[in-house]
Structures are given as structure tokens and as C-alpha cells.
Write an enzyme that holds these catalytic residues in place. Structure first.
Site, mmCIF file in Angstrom:
data_model
loop_
_atom_site.group_PDB
_atom_site.id
_atom_site.type_symbol
_atom_site.label_atom_id
_atom_site.label_comp_id
_atom_site.label_asym_id
_atom_site.label_seq_id
_atom_site.Cartn_x
_atom_site.Cartn_y
_atom_site.Cartn_z
ATOM 1 N N GLU A 269 32.717 39.514 45.456
ATOM 2 C CA GLU A 269 32.836 38.115 45.878
ATOM 3 C C GLU A 269 31.710 37.283 45.245
ATOM 4 O O GLU A 269 30.547 37.665 45.290
ATOM 5 C CB GLU A 269 32.757 38.039 47.404
ATOM 6 C CG GLU A 269 32.828 36.635 47.968
ATOM 7 C CD GLU A 269 32.638 36.603 49.479
ATOM 8 O OE1 GLU A 269 32.916 35.550 50.079
ATOM 9 O OE2 GLU A 269 32.211 37.629 50.056
ATOM 10 N N LYS A 330 40.636 31.534 48.914
ATOM 11 C CA LYS A 330 40.504 32.134 50.247
ATOM 12 C C LYS A 330 41.070 31.218 51.325
ATOM 13 O O LYS A 330 40.798 30.019 51.353
ATOM 14 C CB LYS A 330 39.029 32.433 50.530
ATOM 15 C CG LYS A 330 38.789 33.204 51.814
ATOM 16 C CD LYS A 330 37.309 33.530 51.999
ATOM 17 C CE LYS A 330 37.077 34.358 53.257
ATOM 18 N NZ LYS A 330 35.645 34.634 53.484
ATOM 19 N N CYS A 382 36.490 39.023 51.551
ATOM 20 C CA CYS A 382 35.581 39.265 52.673
ATOM 21 C C CYS A 382 36.321 39.321 54.007
ATOM 22 O O CYS A 382 37.054 40.248 54.299
ATOM 23 C CB CYS A 382 34.489 38.186 52.674
ATOM 24 S SG CYS A 382 33.147 38.470 53.859
#
Length: 511
Positions: A269, A330, A382
């Protein structure tokens, strides 16, 4: 032992201790029977309590569970949010006190509307249904906080075989049902038929889990993909330092250039710590390197979208260069880490509300998957991997799962290992291989049974090499998701509610 089920501090303190057992059943401890013990103590402690006392009994249980199980939040606030010890402690206590109501309100509902003390089997089934409803609610309310689910304790336990059938939800339901049935078994001994049914309900799911453990629900969709995952181990205080950008880009480039005989190179990430458009030259050059290796490079990178009014929106993203295509933005953002709720009021109050890169926008729904080497890859950035239903929707369209993360925020706490366990559960639920690339651990390859087959230890810079097999086919959970189990829970709760409202002579139908 009657004091356990009476109002007052002794019972509340036991509930606090019972809640604190929750993280011991999960990673990194994995004493899974404690999940049953913890819930059994709560169930026993709620027996006979009036609504208000039950609410506080549930609250103390939740305070113990979240206080012990999410203590890593203190690390983020104090170590990286620059909050003093008193302020970090106060914020942590406030957070724990708030999320403890996730257990308080269902406990009140249980006491007021659902508990049926004179129907041990029906009571146990209704309690398990309420527990499932609680976990489902936690995954949705205020964007969700799906942490510390009881079902995660069974990642490699006897119920692991049920996970591809009903997800972590089914595992949680069975654990809660088992806890309540164990408490109620002594009350069933005088009743032969009820005792037999109780034993079937208690032992049957565990036997089914053992029988199905290792069953292959999916099969290969092609040749193995050779994977290289890079763990840069960049210190968080350097991550967003403008003076360190070049060093970080050089590090990932230099660790990747020597790699040969590879299909996928994966960086963590925000491994590229500048905006995608600002790094276009670098990413283009790395794409050429990947092409020369007949490989795809997948990396985390923040993405800027320029709006017509001259303003911009920013996203946490993953992009593919080389023999692949796609950029994913995301969707599930971390409160205070990636966006600040009520930011007009909170920005500037303390450093914790002004963390770097904490102004991301949410990516759109229904984005296409990433493509690499001819396969569809389901991306999770994540926190997204902890949402079972969200993850299942992407997994059902893919052949390989990919999650990238930066768990440096949680230091040496248990948080990163809990996070890893949830990623492993997603692989088990979907029957697919998962590639996990993180900044400082745990980077690894996870097989379709949720087992880690390769990994780099935490807090070390390293290069992981291994193979993953693209998979096709759908597990029952990917096909039907939580809906059959949610429907069963709804029927059981309605059954309990109706049974409670009937006159005693009418309750036999619902007992």
C-alpha cells in the site's frame, strides 16, 4: 454461582473479564476454546437480568473485549498521532466505551424481548441468532467495525470446514450456539428428547466442520503464477517525508530489478508515496521493466482526480503496469486514518486529526477488477479485507486475491496479526490463493485453506518469492453469501419474539 446471573458489580466484573478473553481466542494467541467460554459466561450472566442490568452487563463485556482486543488503537494515537499519554488514554477509553454499546444494546434487547428462560433449546438458538445479527450490524453501522468476530478463532480449528459454506458468520453462529447449549445442557437432562436434540445441535456442526475440513470447493484455472512481493520496511515517520520520496522509490526499484522468472511483482500500500500523476514517469519506466520480464507490476499509490471546478479529490489506490491493466480506488476507508469525520470541527484540534494523507475520498462501487497475466485479480487495500461481504463480492469475480497494506501504524501490537488472520479467512471463504504485500509485515502467500505457505517476518526488509495458482469455481459462501444464514437468524429471532408474547399454555409450539 447464582451471583453470576444477578444484578450488581460481581457479575459486571466477570463480564468484563469474559470479554477480555476474546482476543486470546484470536491471533496471535489462538486459544480458540476461549471464544466459547467467553460467550458462555456472557450468556450465563444475562440469565434472569432485567433490561437495564442486562444493558450494563453487555456493556462491561464489550468494554473488556474491545479494551483488550483493540488496544493497538492506543499505539496509533500516541506513537503516530503525537498525542500525550493522558490524551491518548482518554481517547482510547472514549472509543472503547462507545463501541462497547455494540454489546450493550443487544443485551438489553435480549432481556426485554427475546430471552426465554423456560425454553433452553429455543433460548440457545435465539441467542446464537442475536449474536449473528450483532456481528452483521457491526459490519455495517457507521461504515462498520468488523473486528474481533468469534468465528475468526476457527481459522484452523474444527469449524474451518464450515467457513467456505457460510463464511466467518457461520463459524460465529455455531460458537455462540455451542456456548449457550453448554450452559443449558444441565437443564435438558430430565427431558430425553430435548437432550438428544440438544446434543445433535451441539455436536453436529463440529462434526460437519471436521468432515468438510480440507474439502476442495474450487479448482485450478491455469498454470501457477510466479510471484515476488517486496516488503520495504519503511519507518512511518519517513513514509510521507518529501525528502525521503526518492529513496523509497529507488528502494522498491532496486529490489525489483534483479528479479527474474517472475509473473507478478507486488509492492505494498502506497509503496509509491506520491500521487500517481506525479509519478507517471517513474511508473512508466517500471512498466517497461515489467514488460521486459514478461511480468506485471502491481503497486499501491495515491491517486488524484482533478474536478471541473479546479479542485481535486484524492484516493488510496492500486495500479498495474507491465503485462496487466487497471487502477482500483479504495472504497472502505479507515476513520481518522484516511478521512476525518466531522472534519470541519476536528481538524486542527490535535495532531491525530491531521495525519498525513487523511483526506481521501471513497472510491466508486462496481469498479472493474485488476487484470494481470490474463487473470482477474480481486484487490483489497488494507482495511477492506476485514469486510466479509465486501470481500466476497470481489472474490466471486476473480481467480486470485490481492491485499496490500501498511500496518506500521500499529507498531509491535497484536493488531497486524489480527489483520493477517482476517485476510487468511477471506482466502478460506473464497477457496482462492491470496497475495499479501505489506510495508513491514506480514507479507505472505496464503493458500485456499487459509494457510500461510510463504512469509517474510515482521519488521524486516525482504523479498518473498513463491507461486499462487489461479482458481475457478465458487464456494457455497461466494454463491449465496450470508443471506441463507441471515434468513435463518431472522426466523429464529421472530420465533423467540412470538414465543415470548404468547400465554404459557401456547408456548409449547415455540419451546
Amino acid at each position: 454461582m447464582r451471583w453470576i446471573s444477578r444484578p450488581g458489580w460481581p457479575g459486571h466484573l466477570l463480564a468484563l473479564a469474559a470479554g477480555a478473553l476474546t482476543p486470546l481466542a484470536l491471533a496471535p494467541f489462538d486459544y480458540w476454546p476461549l471464544a466459547i467460554l467467553s460467550i458462555a459466561l456472557l450468556y450465563l450472566g444475562l440469565r434472569g437480568l432485567p433490561g437495564k442490568s442486562a444493558l450494563w452487563r453487555g456493556w462491561w463485556y464489550g468494554f473488556g473485549a474491545f479494551g483488550a482486543g483493540t488496544s493497538w488503537i492506543y499505539v496509533s494515537i500516541h506513537d503516530y498521532g503525537a498525542a500525550s499519554v493522558p490524551l491518548a488514554s482518554l481517547l482510547m477509553l472514549g472509543f472503547t466505551a462507545g463501541v462497547a454499546f455494540f454489546f450493550a444494546l443487544p443485551a438489553w434487547l435480549w432481556a426485554r424481548c427475546l430471552r426465554r428462560d423456560n425454553a433452553p433449546l429455543g433460548d440457545a438458538l435465539a441467542f446464537a441468532a442475536l449474536w449473528l445479527a450483532l456481528e452483521l450490524f457491526r459490519s455495517w453501522f457507521l461504515t462498520g467495525f468488523p473486528w474481533l468476530y468469534a468465528g475468526y478463532s476457527q481459522l484452523q480449528g474444527p469449524l474451518a470446514g464450515l467457513v467456505p459454506v457460510g463464511g466467518v458468520w457461520l463459524s460465529s453462529f455455531v460458537i455462540a450456539l455451542s456456548a449457550a447449549l453448554l450452559v443449558n445442557l444441565p437443564r435438558l437432562f430430565p427431558h430425553g428428547a430435548s437432550l438428544l436434540l440438544g446434543l445433535v445441535l451441539l455436536l453436529g456442526p463440529w462434526a460437519a466442520g471436521l468432515y468438510l475440513k480440507g474439502h476442495a470447493w474450487t479448482h485450478s484455472a491455469g498454470e501457477p503464477l510466479r510471484v515476488v512481493a517486496i516488503q520495504g520496511n519503511i519507518a512511518q515517520e519517513l513514509k510521507w517525508d518529501p525528502n525521503q520520496v526518492r529513496a523509497q522509490l529507488d528502494l522498491y526499484r532496486d529490489l525489483s530489478l534483479p528479479q527474474q522468472d517472475v509473473d507478478l511483482i507486488v509492492w505494498p500500500e502506497t509503496a509509491v508515496p506520491i500521487l500517481q500523476d506525479m509519478a507517471s514517469g517513474y511508473l512508466g519506466a517500471m512498466g517497461q521493466v515489467a514488460d521486459e520480464k514478461n511480468a506485471a507490476l502491481i503497486t499501491g499509490v495515491p491517486v488524484r482526480e482533478r474536478l471541473t471546478d479546479g479542485k481535486s479529490r484524492y484516493f488510496n489506490g492500486i495500479t498495474v503496469v507491465g503485462e496487466g491493466a487497471g487502477t482500483y480506488l479504495k472504497q472502505k476507508l479507515v476513520p481518522f486514518g484516511e478521512y476525518v469525520p466531522l472534519q470541519d470541527l476536528l481538524r486542527g484540534l490535535i495532531a491525530f486529526f491531521d495525519l498525513p494523507m487523511s483526506d481521501f475520498a471513497r472510491g466508486p462501487a462496481d469498479q472493474p477488477l485488476l487484470k494481470a497475466k490474463g487473470y482477474e485479480i480481486a484487490p483489497y487495500i488494507c482495511y477492506e479485507v476485514v469486510y466479509p461481504e465486501f470481500a466476497a463480492a470481489l472474490a466471486a469475480q476473480s481467480q486470485v486475491l490481492l491485499t496490500v497494506s501498511n500496518d506500521t501504524w500499529f507498531g509491535t501490537s497484536i493488531g497486524p496479526l489480527q489483520h493477517l488472520q482476517m485476510a487468511q479467512m477471506r482466502a478460506l471463504e473464497s477457496g482462492r490463493w491470496m497475495i499479501r504485500a505489506t510495508n513491514n509485515g506480514v507479507t505472505g502467500l496464503i493458500d485456499p485453506y487459509g494457510r500461510i505457505v510463504r512469509q517474510i517476518p515482521q519488521f524486516q526488509q525482504g523479498i518473498l518469492r513463491g507461486e499462487v495458482i489461479p482458481m475457478q469455481g465458487l464456494t457455497p459462501y461466494l454463491q449465496y453469501r450470508v443471506w441463507p444464514l441471515a434468513g435463518l437468524a431472522g426466523v429464529l429471532l421472530l420465533w423467540a419474539l412470538l414465543g415470548r408474547q404468547l400465554r404459557p399454555q401456547e408456548r409449547r409450539l415455540f419451546g
